[in-house]
Motif scaffolding. Structure first.
Motif, PDB file in Angstrom:
ATOM      1  N   LYS A  90      62.249   1.274  56.163  1.00  0.00           N
ATOM      2  CA  LYS A  90      63.663   1.612  56.373  1.00  0.00           C
ATOM      3  C   LYS A  90      64.462   1.422  55.087  1.00  0.00           C
ATOM      4  CE  LYS A  90      63.898   0.819  61.313  1.00  0.00           C
ATOM      5  NZ  LYS A  90      64.430   0.026  62.408  1.00  0.00           N
ATOM      6  N   ASP A  91      64.151   0.392  54.325  1.00  0.00           N
ATOM      7  CA  ASP A  91      64.832   0.160  53.041  1.00  0.00           C
ATOM      8  C   ASP A  91      64.545   1.305  52.076  1.00  0.00           C
ATOM      9  OD1 ASP A  91      66.318  -1.427  51.086  1.00  0.00           O
ATOM     10  OD2 ASP A  91      64.336  -1.769  50.154  1.00  0.00           O
ATOM     11  N   VAL A  92      63.286   1.712  52.003  1.00  0.00           N
ATOM     12  CA  VAL A  92      62.922   2.822  51.113  1.00  0.00           C
ATOM     13  C   VAL A  92      63.609   4.099  51.569  1.00  0.00           C
ATOM     14  CG1 VAL A  92      60.999   4.311  50.385  1.00  0.00           C
ATOM     15  CG2 VAL A  92      60.737   1.823  50.354  1.00  0.00           C
ATOM     16  N   GLU A  93      63.631   4.356  52.881  1.00  0.00           N
ATOM     17  CA  GLU A  93      64.307   5.557  53.394  1.00  0.00           C
ATOM     18  C   GLU A  93      65.798   5.533  53.036  1.00  0.00           C
ATOM     19  OE1 GLU A  93      63.455   5.292  57.570  1.00  0.00           O
ATOM     20  OE2 GLU A  93      61.758   6.662  57.421  1.00  0.00           O
ATOM     21  N   SER A  94      66.407   4.377  53.195  1.00  0.00           N
ATOM     22  CA  SER A  94      67.835   4.251  52.885  1.00  0.00           C
ATOM     23  C   SER A  94      68.086   4.511  51.399  1.00  0.00           C
ATOM     24  CB  SER A  94      68.316   2.862  53.286  1.00  0.00           C
ATOM     25  OG  SER A  94      69.640   2.664  52.890  1.00  0.00           O
ATOM     26  N   ARG A  95      67.262   3.916  50.542  1.00  0.00           N
ATOM     27  CA  ARG A  95      67.441   4.116  49.104  1.00  0.00           C
ATOM     28  C   ARG A  95      67.171   5.556  48.713  1.00  0.00           C
ATOM     29  NH1 ARG A  95      63.948  -0.795  47.283  1.00  0.00           N
ATOM     30  NH2 ARG A  95      62.975   0.888  46.154  1.00  0.00           N
ATOM     31  N   LEU A  96      66.187   6.189  49.358  1.00  0.00           N
ATOM     32  CA  LEU A  96      65.889   7.591  49.075  1.00  0.00           C
ATOM     33  C   LEU A  96      67.053   8.473  49.528  1.00  0.00           C
ATOM     34  CD1 LEU A  96      63.963   9.782  48.084  1.00  0.00           C
ATOM     35  CD2 LEU A  96      62.918   9.784  50.367  1.00  0.00           C
ATOM     36  N   ASP A  97      67.598   8.192  50.710  1.00  0.00           N
ATOM     37  CA  ASP A  97      68.770   8.951  51.171  1.00  0.00           C
ATOM     38  C   ASP A  97      69.927   8.813  50.188  1.00  0.00           C
ATOM     39  OD1 ASP A  97      67.467   9.885  53.420  1.00  0.00           O
ATOM     40  OD2 ASP A  97      68.325   8.369  54.777  1.00  0.00           O
ATOM     41  N   ASP A  98      70.192   7.577  49.731  1.00  0.00           N
ATOM     42  CA  ASP A  98      71.261   7.337  48.759  1.00  0.00           C
ATOM     43  C   ASP A  98      70.997   8.121  47.473  1.00  0.00           C
ATOM     44  OD1 ASP A  98      72.417   5.637  50.581  1.00  0.00           O
ATOM     45  OD2 ASP A  98      71.774   3.784  49.555  1.00  0.00           O
ATOM     46  N   HIS A  99      69.772   8.094  47.005  1.00  0.00           N
ATOM     47  CA  HIS A  99      69.399   8.794  45.777  1.00  0.00           C
ATOM     48  C   HIS A  99      69.589  10.300  45.940  1.00  0.00           C
ATOM     49  CE1 HIS A  99      67.253   9.708  42.083  1.00  0.00           C
ATOM     50  NE2 HIS A  99      66.497  10.557  42.780  1.00  0.00           N
ATOM     51  N   LEU A 100      69.149  10.839  47.080  1.00  0.00           N
ATOM     52  CA  LEU A 100      69.277  12.281  47.305  1.00  0.00           C
ATOM     53  C   LEU A 100      70.742  12.690  47.406  1.00  0.00           C
ATOM     54  CD1 LEU A 100      66.339  12.934  49.800  1.00  0.00           C
ATOM     55  CD2 LEU A 100      66.460  13.554  47.378  1.00  0.00           C
ATOM     56  N   ALA A 102      73.208  11.195  45.930  1.00  0.00           N
ATOM     57  CA  ALA A 102      73.734  11.103  44.559  1.00  0.00           C
ATOM     58  C   ALA A 102      73.300  12.338  43.761  1.00  0.00           C
ATOM     59  CB  ALA A 102      73.269   9.826  43.876  1.00  0.00           C
ATOM     60  N   GLN A 103      72.064  12.769  43.938  1.00  0.00           N
ATOM     61  CA  GLN A 103      71.577  13.941  43.217  1.00  0.00           C
ATOM     62  C   GLN A 103      72.325  15.203  43.654  1.00  0.00           C
ATOM     63  OE1 GLN A 103      69.590  14.196  40.628  1.00  0.00           O
ATOM     64  NE2 GLN A 103      69.329  11.988  40.601  1.00  0.00           N
ATOM     65  N   ARG A 104      72.578  15.325  44.944  1.00  0.00           N
ATOM     66  CA  ARG A 104      73.313  16.486  45.448  1.00  0.00           C
ATOM     67  C   ARG A 104      74.752  16.480  44.922  1.00  0.00           C
ATOM     68  NH1 ARG A 104      71.674  15.147  50.962  1.00  0.00           N
ATOM     69  NH2 ARG A 104      69.495  15.693  50.996  1.00  0.00           N
ATOM     70  N   GLY A 105      75.330  15.290  44.829  1.00  0.00           N
ATOM     71  CA  GLY A 105      76.691  15.160  44.295  1.00  0.00           C
ATOM     72  C   GLY A 105      76.758  15.588  42.841  1.00  0.00           C
TER      73      GLY A 105
END
Length: 110
Positions: A90-100, A102-105
């Motif tokens: 869940k931590d990795v998923e959360s960090r990946l979601d945050d990263h994605l 940020a990349q989309r932004g």
């Protein structure tokens, strides 16, 4: 011996042989059943250690061991490992979601 005595002896001998045949016919499956029953009892209750052989735990003891692994204790049970892996995923998923996000932004503003 008279003919009547021979006939009586033959009847008695025939009855004895018939009884022995019946006993042998019935005893074989009974012995097999007793052997299977003993094997089941040893599997269920376990076998104590003896010279040259380790003890074999019975089914109730093995089930207790499995059950303790399925309960969270915080002391390294299988359940603890699954919970920890789930938490890290869940931590990795959360960090990946945050990263994605940020990349989309960046790409939408760039």
């Amino acid at each position: 011996m008279t003919l009547e005595q021979w006939a009586a002896a033959s009847v008695v001998l025939g009855a004895i042989l018939s009884a022995l045949t019946l006993v042998m016919t019935v005893s074989r499956p009974l012995r097999r059943l007793a052997r299977h029953n003993e094997e089941f009892r040893q599997d269920w209750y376990g076998v104590p250690a003896r010279p040259g052989h380790d003890a074999v735990p019975g089914v109730p003891e093995r089930l207790r061991r499995i059950e303790t692994e399925l309960l969270p204790t915080g002391r390294g049970t299988l359940r603890d490992a699954v919970n920890d892996a789930e938490r890290r995923l869940k931590d990795v998923e959360s960090r990946l979601d945050d990263h994605l996000r940020a990349q989309r932004g960046r790409t939408s503003h760039g």
